[in-house]
Design a protein around this motif. Sequence first.
Motif: not given
Length: 228
Positions: A119-128, A162-165, A202-208
Motif C-alpha cells: 500500500a505504501g509503495w502504491i501511495g508513492f507511485l500515485i504521489l509521483a 492526496t490519495l497517494g499520501l 489518469a484520475p480513474h487509474a489513481a482510484l483503481v
Amino acid sequence: MSEWRTYRPEDFLLFSPRVYWRMFELHNAALWPLQVLTFAAGLIIVLLVAWRPETSARWLALTLAILWIFIGWSFVWNRYAIINWAAAYIAPAFAVEGVLLFVSGPLFDGLVFDRRGLAGWIGFLILAFALVGQPLLAPLQGRGWVSSEVFGIAPDPTAIATLGLLLLARGRLLPLLLPIPVLWCLLSGITLRTMGEPQAWAPHAALVLAAAACIWTIIRQRGSPPTA
C-alpha cells in the motif's frame, strides 16, 4: 420522452474542450511563478514522508489543508464555476477537505505517514505521478506547457497526490479524509471522458490503484492474505 434517448453525455456539457483547457492556461498565467513553489512543496512532502514520517505529519497535513482551500477558492470557485455552474456547489467541498486535514493533522495530531509495504509503495507511485506525470500530459497531448496541471495549483494532481499520501497514512480520522478526493477524481474522470480527452484514464487509474491498496491493507489486517 423518446427525445431524451437521442441525447449523448457530451450534449450536457456546458463548455468545449478548448474552453476547458483555456481555463488552465489563464489560471497558470495568473499565478505564475507560484507553480514553482507548489511543485517544490510537493517534492519536500515526498522527502519528509520518506525520511521523517513520524515528526512531519502535522506540517504535511497543514500544507495539504492550505492547498485544498486555496484551490477551492482560486480555481474551482473563481474559474471553473464560470463555465460550469455545478462547480459553485463543489468548491465548498474543497474547503471542507482543508478543514478536515487541519483537524486531523495540526489540531489533533491524528495522522502518521509511516505506512509501508504494498500500500505504501502504491501511495508513492500515485504521489509521483501527481507531481511529475500529470504536468507532462499537456505537452504530450500537444497542448503545450501553458495548460499543464500542477500540484497545488490545479485540482486533479492535488486530489491524486492526496490519495497517494493518505495511502501512506494511519489515523482514526483517515476515513473522513478519503471521500472528497475520491469523488473529485471520479467526477473529473467522467468530465474528461465526456469531452473525449485521452487523459481521462489518469484520475480513474489513481482510484483503481488506491482501491486495490486499500483492499490489500484490509486483507492483511485480517490476517488472510491471498494465496498465490
